[in-house]
Scaffold this active site. Structure first.
Site, PDB file in Angstrom:
ATOM      1  N   CYS A   2       0.873  -1.133   0.073  1.00 60.68           N
ATOM      2  CA  CYS A   2       0.003  -0.118   0.048  1.00 60.68           C
ATOM      3  C   CYS A   2       0.645   1.203   0.034  1.00 60.68           C
ATOM      4  CB  CYS A   2      -0.740  -0.029   1.283  1.00 60.68           C
ATOM      5  SG  CYS A   2      -1.811  -1.367   1.590  1.00 60.68           S
ATOM      6  N   ARG A  33       5.367   0.442  -6.170  1.00 59.33           N
ATOM      7  CA  ARG A  33       5.609  -0.247  -4.726  1.00 59.33           C
ATOM      8  C   ARG A  33       4.637  -1.651  -4.992  1.00 59.33           C
ATOM      9  NH1 ARG A  33       6.707   2.795  -0.047  1.00 59.33           N
ATOM     10  NH2 ARG A  33       5.202   1.697   1.289  1.00 59.33           N
ATOM     11  N   TRP A  98      -2.855  -2.824  -1.885  1.00 60.00           N
ATOM     12  CA  TRP A  98      -2.388  -3.941  -2.306  1.00 60.00           C
ATOM     13  C   TRP A  98      -3.053  -4.876  -1.273  1.00 60.00           C
ATOM     14  CZ3 TRP A  98       1.306  -8.019   0.105  1.00 60.00           C
ATOM     15  CH2 TRP A  98       1.756  -8.747  -1.011  1.00 60.00           C
ATOM     16  N   ASN A 125      -1.620   2.022   5.650  1.00 58.90           N
ATOM     17  CA  ASN A 125      -0.852   1.269   5.026  1.00 58.90           C
ATOM     18  C   ASN A 125      -0.408   0.306   6.407  1.00 58.90           C
ATOM     19  OD1 ASN A 125       1.399  -0.290   4.170  1.00 58.90           O
ATOM     20  ND2 ASN A 125       2.639   1.412   3.833  1.00 58.90           N
ATOM     21  N   GLY A 126      -0.530  -1.000   6.195  1.00 60.20           N
ATOM     22  CA  GLY A 126      -0.150  -1.810   7.408  1.00 60.20           C
ATOM     23  C   GLY A 126      -1.247  -2.845   7.733  1.00 60.20           C
ATOM     24  N   SER A 422      15.141  -2.035   0.773  1.00 59.67           N
ATOM     25  CA  SER A 422      14.162  -0.864   1.299  1.00 59.67           C
ATOM     26  C   SER A 422      14.226  -0.374   2.572  1.00 59.67           C
ATOM     27  CB  SER A 422      12.716  -1.486   1.147  1.00 59.67           C
ATOM     28  OG  SER A 422      12.426  -2.562   2.044  1.00 59.67           O
ATOM     29  N   GLU A 553      19.416 -16.537  -7.280  1.00 58.95           N
ATOM     30  CA  GLU A 553      18.872 -15.141  -7.586  1.00 58.95           C
ATOM     31  C   GLU A 553      18.590 -15.227  -9.085  1.00 58.95           C
ATOM     32  OE1 GLU A 553      18.144 -12.621  -5.922  1.00 58.95           O
ATOM     33  OE2 GLU A 553      18.413 -11.082  -7.531  1.00 58.95           O
ATOM     34  N   LYS A 557      14.821 -14.114 -10.235  1.00 58.99           N
ATOM     35  CA  LYS A 557      14.341 -12.928 -11.209  1.00 58.99           C
ATOM     36  C   LYS A 557      13.521 -13.784 -12.494  1.00 58.99           C
ATOM     37  CE  LYS A 557      15.457 -10.592  -9.321  1.00 58.99           C
ATOM     38  NZ  LYS A 557      15.970 -10.121  -8.320  1.00 58.99           N
ATOM     39  N   GLU A 560       9.823 -14.263 -10.788  1.00 57.55           N
ATOM     40  CA  GLU A 560       9.131 -13.166 -10.259  1.00 57.55           C
ATOM     41  C   GLU A 560       8.894 -12.152 -11.339  1.00 57.55           C
ATOM     42  OE1 GLU A 560      10.615 -10.080  -7.460  1.00 57.55           O
ATOM     43  OE2 GLU A 560      12.725 -10.421  -8.303  1.00 57.55           O
ATOM     44  N   HIS A 576      20.906 -35.877  -5.595  1.00 62.24           N
ATOM     45  CA  HIS A 576      19.991 -36.191  -4.181  1.00 62.24           C
ATOM     46  C   HIS A 576      18.605 -35.926  -4.549  1.00 62.24           C
ATOM     47  CE1 HIS A 576      23.753 -37.144  -2.210  1.00 62.24           C
ATOM     48  NE2 HIS A 576      24.041 -36.000  -2.388  1.00 62.24           N
ATOM     49  N   LYS A 676       6.835  -4.006  -3.972  1.00 60.33           N
ATOM     50  CA  LYS A 676       8.390  -3.567  -4.151  1.00 60.33           C
ATOM     51  C   LYS A 676       8.975  -3.651  -2.567  1.00 60.33           C
ATOM     52  CE  LYS A 676      12.398  -1.974  -5.234  1.00 60.33           C
ATOM     53  NZ  LYS A 676      13.221  -3.382  -5.877  1.00 60.33           N
TER      54      LYS A 676
HETATM   55  O1  M6R Z   1      13.673  -4.368   0.657  1.00 58.66           O
HETATM   56  P1  M6R Z   1      14.282  -5.758   0.786  1.00 58.66           P
HETATM   57  O2  M6R Z   1      15.700  -5.909   0.222  1.00 58.66           O
HETATM   58  O3  M6R Z   1      14.158  -6.018   2.309  1.00 58.66           O
HETATM   59  O4  M6R Z   1      13.312  -6.813   0.097  1.00 58.66           O
HETATM   60  C1  M6R Z   1      13.254  -8.114   0.289  1.00 58.66           C
HETATM   61  C2  M6R Z   1      12.516  -8.941  -0.852  1.00 58.66           C
HETATM   62  O5  M6R Z   1      11.325  -8.668  -0.603  1.00 58.66           O
HETATM   63  C3  M6R Z   1      12.882  -8.496  -2.190  1.00 58.66           C
HETATM   64  O6  M6R Z   1      14.436  -8.482  -2.243  1.00 58.66           O
HETATM   65  C4  M6R Z   1      12.340  -9.606  -3.372  1.00 58.66           C
HETATM   66  O7  M6R Z   1      12.650 -10.707  -3.105  1.00 58.66           O
HETATM   67  C5  M6R Z   1      12.399  -8.792  -4.716  1.00 58.66           C
HETATM   68  N1  M6R Z   1      11.212  -8.657  -5.379  1.00 58.66           N
HETATM   69  C6  M6R Z   1      13.261  -9.744  -5.465  1.00 58.66           C
HETATM   70  O8  M6R Z   1      13.513  -9.193  -6.799  1.00 58.66           O
END
Ligand code: M6R
Ligand code: UD1
Length: 681
Positions: A2, A33, A98, A125-126, A422, A553, A557, A560, A576, A676
């Site tokens: 949000c 976001r 959201w 927000n929350g 973030s 990673e 990518k 997501e 395994h 985000k």
């Molecule tokens: O803001 P943060 O780094 O704490 O966020 C952690 C994850 O939510 C963030 O890295 C998420 O996995 C991304 N969408 C990956 O691209």
């Protein structure tokens, strides 16, 4: 997640269209976001003609901001509201939602209302954890609910408090008293803005957990002492023309002002008559004096370092694309001023201003524990081997939510490193709170100055990668790895036996932006590869050692943004279980760049080939023939020192995920269902 935005103009004349556009634009800045619906509230009449019976107007829509914009202009044109009507003072609020409680729909969007008449409106927000209890009690008092949200109890509770206080007749209770009384009943996390028809042109904001910033734009006027308001550190008192903005993050503020106040937990901000009063709310205090107002506090403004250009796409089609391509520059900024020539040896060493006074404590730690989520966790995993090697301290990895689920033991002599782009991720923050209670040294590694991780850790390092707007984290990942490698160099700086090794790494750090520039030239090659994978159902990625994290990673990518199933697999685990999946159809990326795992990865390639695996091999430049004898597609990347190779290796996989997404026709910057900044558990 949000997003909240509000705009209040005081003694600055603005017409209705302008006010609407400021609110819409604020929401556009928060779009990144992640959201699924949006809404705004503005006044139906200007202060000059305001009657208490005039309810504020509320517009809510599911879908994107542009559908809200269209519906607002359509609805306005169907009434006698004049878009050119001027307001010398006006308070508008806006929200991107959201969905957590209730599907995306206008009735569940914010502002949430106290009922017909919109006496009280709230954007939130929350999550309010005790909303069920509050709802039951309000139902008993005759209130009805139209949404499935946890938020709706807040404006209804405000109306209940207001009506009760005014039972005698004349309105005596202030807006702030109403909000403080509401806060006494709320449990959970929130950033809230209240608007009410009973208190025209006044806004109250408060927060507990979720982030909220106040932006201040004052109009230059000479003060009697010669200073202009533009130079002032504090917000001027009542009566001076100004525009005030509230936002969940700095992106929606920077085009208006760089003067901000990061509202702290438990603060209540009352914006009224051109003045801003801040109170500290004591959650623990229930003294029975229901409307008593705490003493006000004075807070200095800070200056945002962000530039408005940082939040535009520039020549790129998408933020993710821009952020991938700006990695040579973001890495340079991450290292700026931190690799210095020191001592008599004239050798370069690492200086991390935020850690230097804590290095001794860290060196004495029993363990170093990394905590993060998603990409930030992967970045820590990539840096783990070099930390273990240079520091000689056991390094543990914890996914924030899992640490909390297990209530895992944390000791006073641990150093806990919180990694978060973030700085506001709820799980990571909850883990921080838990860890602080256990008395360990808490170190933050974040991209967001002034974020909760930044403010609540004992010390830390800002990665200085610049604003990252694409939901898929790219440049923050590479800058996080570089910062953690520098942390390892700083902790290990007192060891003579690793001196040469450290010098080699520093040399490689200096050249790293150029190597990343080189690997970015694979863009077209990655687009072609993406084209060949466009209709696949699944993509596996095998890595080990330094590049286990690259496999995780890269797969994160792809899944997501390209919405394709993808799994990062530790190559040592292949036999395994995962080997059963191998056939001639399933594409598998094997990362086999030069480091101590190289020969083991060569043998993995042989075993996969023996099972007719459909391989795509990533190798160091010049190794194509050696790794697969021309029998499969290869991604050749420049070689750097082993511990920094993950920084180079992830870039082609970021490009692959980006192109796959565009070719498959999905939203690159706001992938389905994702936010985000994940500020709820
Ligand atoms: O803001 P943060 O780094 O704490 O966020 C952690 C994850 O939510 C963030 O890295 C998420 O996995 C991304 N969408 C990956 O691209
Ligand atoms: C700092 C300045 C930088 C300036 C440089 C010059 C800031 C934000 N940084 O950078 O503008 O050019 O000095 O010497 O003003 N911290 C935490 N938790 C975190 C991250 C950081 O507590 O998660 C703390 C650090 O311990 C430190 C402060 O924030 O006290 C600033 O950290 P950082 O920006 O990394 O420090 P410098 O690189 O020295």
């Amino acid at each position: 997640m949000c997003g909240i935005f509000a705009y209040l103009n005081y003694d600055v004349s603005r017409d209705r269209r302008y006010i609407l556009e400021v609110l819409f634009n604020g929401l556009r800045r928060l779009e990144y976001r992640g959201y699924d619906s949006a809404g705004i509230s503005i006044d139906s009449s200007s202060a000059a003609v305001h009657r208490p019976s005039d309810p504020p107007l509320v517009f809510r829509q599911e879908g994107n901001i542009e559908s809200l914009v269209k519906s607002v202009y359509r609805d306005v044109s169907a009434t006698d509201l004049n878009l050119e009507e001027s307001f010398s003072i006006h308070a508008g609020i806006a929200h991107t939602r959201w969905a957590t409680h209730g599907e995306p729909a206008p009735r569940n969007s914010h502002p949430q209302s106290s009922g017909a008449g919109n006496d009280f409106l709230v954007v939130h927000n929350g999550v309010i954890t005790n909303y069920k209890v509050l709802q039951e009690s309000l139902l008993r008092h005759g209130y009805t609910f139209e949404s499935e949200t946890d938020t709706e109890v807040i404006p209804k509770l405000a109306k209940f408090v207001f009506d009760k206080a005014n039972e005698g007749g004349d309105q005596t209770v202030t807006f702030c008293e109403v909000v403080l009384e509401v806060m006494r009943h709320l449990e959970g996390a929130y950033a809230l803005i209240f608007k009410s028809k009973h208190y025209p042109n006044e806004l109250i904001a408060c927060k507990r957990g979720s982030p909220l910033l106040l932006g201040v734009k004052e109009y230059a006027q000479e003060k009697s002492n010669g200073t202009s308001y533009n130079d002032m550190k504090f917000i001027s008192k009542n009566g001076h023309p100004k525009e005030l903005f509230l936002s969940s993050d700095a992106h929606a503020l920077v085009e208006h002002t760089k003067k901000v106040l990061v509202i702290e937990d438990s603060e209540v901000v009352d914006i009224k008559d051109g003045g801003v009063t801040i109170f500290k709310f004591d959650h623990g205090k229930r003294d029975g004096k229901s409307h008593s107002i705490p003493a006000s506090v004075q807070r200095a403004l800070s200056i945002l370092e962000m530039e408005a250009e940082q939040i535009s796409k520039g020549k790129y089609d998408h933020y993710m694309q821009k952020e991938i391509h700006e990695q040579p520059e973001s890495l340079t900024t991450t290292m700026r001023g931190r690799l210095i020539r020191g001592g008599t040896s004239k050798r370069k060493s690492v200086l991390l201003g935020g850690l230097k006074d804590h290095l001794k404590t860290i060196r004495r730690s029993r363990r170093i524990v990394f905590i993060g989520c998603g990409t930030s966790y992967n970045a820590a995993l990539a840096a783990r081997p070099i930390l273990e090697e240079l520091c000689g301290i056991p390094v543990m990895m914890e996914i924030a939510s899992d640490l909390l689920d297990r209530q895992a033991p944390v000791y006073r002599d641990d150093t806990i490193i919180f990694v978060s782009q973030s700085g506001e991720t709820a799980d990571t923050l909850n883990a921080l709170e838990y860890t602080l209670e256990n008395g360990a040294l808490c170190v933050g590694i974040t991209n967001t100055v002034g974020s909760s991780i930044d403010r609540n850790t004992h010390c830390g390092v800002h990665i200085n990668a610049g604003s990252e707007i694409g939901v898929a984290s790219t440049k923050a990942y590479t800058s996080q790895i570089v910062v953690m490698a520098m942390v390892a160099l700083a902790i290990g700086a007192d060891s003579i036996s690793t001196e040469q090794r450290r010098e080699g790494i520093i040399e490689s750090l200096i050249n790293l932006p150029d190597k990343v520039r080189e690997v970015l030239k694979l863009d077209q090659e990655m687009k072609d590869l993406a084209r060949s994978l466009i209709s696949e159902q699944s993509l596996l990625m095998f890595g080990r050692g330094y590049n286990y994290a690259t496999a995780l990673e890269g797969a994160l990518k792809v899944k997501e943004v390209a919405l394709m199933h993808s799994e990062g697999i530790l190559a040592g685990e292949m036999k395994h279980g995962p080997l059963a999946l191998v056939d001639e159809n399933l594409p598998i990326v094997v990362i086999a760049t030069r480091d101590q795992s190289f020969s083991k990865q060569q043998s993995v390639i042989q075993q996969l080939k023996a099972r007719k695996g459909r391989l795509i091999v990533m190798c160091s430049e010049g190794d194509a023939e050696a790794v697969c004898g021309g029998s499969c597609p290869v991604i050749e990347v420049p070689q750097v020192v082993d511990c920094l190779q993950p920084v180079v290796n992830i870039v082609p996989l970021q490009l692959l995920a980006y192109h796959l997404t565009v070719l498959r026709g999905y939203n690159v910057d706001q992938p389905r269902n994702l936010a985000k900044s994940v500020t709820t558990e």
